[in-house]
Design a protein around this motif. Structure first.
Motif, PDB file in Angstrom:
ATOM      1  N   ARG A 272       0.827  -1.206   0.000  1.00 46.20           N
ATOM      2  CA  ARG A 272       0.000   0.000   0.000  1.00 46.20           C
ATOM      3  C   ARG A 272       0.858   1.251   0.000  1.00 46.20           C
ATOM      4  O   ARG A 272       1.991   1.246   0.478  1.00 46.20           O
ATOM      5  CB  ARG A 272      -0.975   0.004   1.166  1.00 46.20           C
ATOM      6  N   VAL A 273       0.264   2.297  -0.543  1.00 47.13           N
ATOM      7  CA  VAL A 273       0.869   3.618  -0.510  1.00 47.13           C
ATOM      8  C   VAL A 273       0.403   4.274   0.784  1.00 47.13           C
ATOM      9  O   VAL A 273      -0.793   4.440   1.010  1.00 47.13           O
ATOM     10  CB  VAL A 273       0.443   4.470  -1.724  1.00 47.13           C
ATOM     11  N   VAL A 274       1.331   4.605   1.652  1.00 49.45           N
ATOM     12  CA  VAL A 274       1.003   5.257   2.917  1.00 49.45           C
ATOM     13  C   VAL A 274       0.845   6.752   2.694  1.00 49.45           C
ATOM     14  O   VAL A 274      -0.101   7.373   3.162  1.00 49.45           O
ATOM     15  CB  VAL A 274       2.094   4.977   3.979  1.00 49.45           C
ATOM     16  N   ARG A 275       1.791   7.311   1.950  1.00 43.64           N
ATOM     17  CA  ARG A 275       1.746   8.738   1.628  1.00 43.64           C
ATOM     18  C   ARG A 275       2.539   8.951   0.350  1.00 43.64           C
ATOM     19  O   ARG A 275       3.623   8.405   0.182  1.00 43.64           O
ATOM     20  CB  ARG A 275       2.339   9.561   2.762  1.00 43.64           C
ATOM     21  N   ARG A 276       1.973   9.752  -0.534  1.00 48.17           N
ATOM     22  CA  ARG A 276       2.643  10.023  -1.796  1.00 48.17           C
ATOM     23  C   ARG A 276       2.755  11.530  -1.989  1.00 48.17           C
ATOM     24  O   ARG A 276       1.758  12.233  -2.056  1.00 48.17           O
ATOM     25  CB  ARG A 276       1.859   9.405  -2.960  1.00 48.17           C
ATOM     26  N   GLY A 277       3.982  11.995  -2.027  1.00 47.00           N
ATOM     27  CA  GLY A 277       4.238  13.397  -2.311  1.00 47.00           C
ATOM     28  C   GLY A 277       4.874  13.537  -3.679  1.00 47.00           C
ATOM     29  O   GLY A 277       5.104  12.553  -4.380  1.00 47.00           O
ATOM     30  N   ARG A 278       5.175  14.759  -4.064  1.00 45.19           N
ATOM     31  CA  ARG A 278       5.806  14.991  -5.369  1.00 45.19           C
ATOM     32  C   ARG A 278       7.234  14.462  -5.402  1.00 45.19           C
ATOM     33  O   ARG A 278       7.719  14.040  -6.441  1.00 45.19           O
ATOM     34  CB  ARG A 278       5.800  16.480  -5.706  1.00 45.19           C
ATOM     35  N   LYS A 279       7.907  14.472  -4.240  1.00 48.26           N
ATOM     36  CA  LYS A 279       9.318  14.091  -4.217  1.00 48.26           C
ATOM     37  C   LYS A 279       9.614  12.832  -3.414  1.00 48.26           C
ATOM     38  O   LYS A 279      10.661  12.230  -3.604  1.00 48.26           O
ATOM     39  CB  LYS A 279      10.153  15.247  -3.670  1.00 48.26           C
ATOM     40  N   VAL A 280       8.725  12.448  -2.503  1.00 47.48           N
ATOM     41  CA  VAL A 280       8.964  11.279  -1.650  1.00 47.48           C
ATOM     42  C   VAL A 280       7.676  10.470  -1.518  1.00 47.48           C
ATOM     43  O   VAL A 280       6.587  11.033  -1.411  1.00 47.48           O
ATOM     44  CB  VAL A 280       9.459  11.699  -0.242  1.00 47.48           C
ATOM     45  N   ILE A 281       7.845   9.148  -1.500  1.00 48.03           N
ATOM     46  CA  ILE A 281       6.724   8.218  -1.341  1.00 48.03           C
ATOM     47  C   ILE A 281       7.041   7.316  -0.149  1.00 48.03           C
ATOM     48  O   ILE A 281       8.181   6.875   0.015  1.00 48.03           O
ATOM     49  CB  ILE A 281       6.571   7.308  -2.570  1.00 48.03           C
ATOM     50  N   PHE A 282       6.029   7.018   0.649  1.00 50.32           N
ATOM     51  CA  PHE A 282       6.155   6.073   1.752  1.00 50.32           C
ATOM     52  C   PHE A 282       5.247   4.884   1.459  1.00 50.32           C
ATOM     53  O   PHE A 282       4.052   5.058   1.214  1.00 50.32           O
ATOM     54  CB  PHE A 282       5.789   6.729   3.082  1.00 50.32           C
ATOM     55  N   LEU A 283       5.824   3.684   1.483  1.00 48.32           N
ATOM     56  CA  LEU A 283       5.114   2.463   1.130  1.00 48.32           C
ATOM     57  C   LEU A 283       5.209   1.444   2.254  1.00 48.32           C
ATOM     58  O   LEU A 283       6.151   1.481   3.053  1.00 48.32           O
ATOM     59  CB  LEU A 283       5.720   1.864  -0.143  1.00 48.32           C
ATOM     60  N   GLU A 284       4.244   0.525   2.295  1.00 51.99           N
ATOM     61  CA  GLU A 284       4.266  -0.597   3.237  1.00 51.99           C
ATOM     62  C   GLU A 284       3.941  -1.878   2.486  1.00 51.99           C
ATOM     63  O   GLU A 284       3.187  -1.849   1.512  1.00 51.99           O
ATOM     64  CB  GLU A 284       3.200  -0.428   4.327  1.00 51.99           C
TER      65      GLU A 284
END
Length: 121
Positions: free
Chosen positions: A82-94
């Motif tokens: 899953r995508v936890v948080r998606r920004g223009r420059k950084v993505i956080f995934l689990e």
């Protein structure tokens, strides 16, 4: 990695994939080698972002952290990413791996950057 798509939940930005760990992935300890477990987790996290961006972007990992909670045995494995948080420059995934009975086997997180998805010519 022998991946088979099962489902993508657009609202949660969560993908479900199925894998089959072959006998050749098994170490003398009787479970899948840890680097290969990381590969399964990388796949589910990466495909979650790919599907969340309608196959336009792919994540480029900066860091991956993994916890092995139970032995991953040969045979079927269910992966959820899953995508936890998606920004223009950084993505956080689990990512998580489960056996067929639904027991949690391994978890991971990733910090990545969004990049255009490579296209085969």
């Amino acid at each position: 990695m022998g991946v088979k798509f099962e489902h993508f939940d657009r609202e949660r930005e969560e993908i479900t994939l199925r894998f089959h760990a072959p006998d050749c992935f098994i170490t003398p300890r009787g479970s899948v080698q840890g680097g290969l477990v990381a590969g399964f987790l990388d796949e589910v996290m990466g495909w979650a972002h790919v599907w969340a961006t309608e196959q336009v972007e792919a994540p480029l990992n900066l860091e991956i952290s993994m916890s092995l909670l139970k032995p991953v045995l040969a045979g079927p494995i269910v992966g959820k990413g899953r995508v936890v948080r998606r920004g223009r420059k950084v993505i956080f995934l689990e990512g998580e791996l489960f056996d067929e009975a639904g027991n949690l086997l391994a978890r991971s997180t990733s910090t990545a950057i969004p990049t255009p998805r490579p296209v085969k010519e």
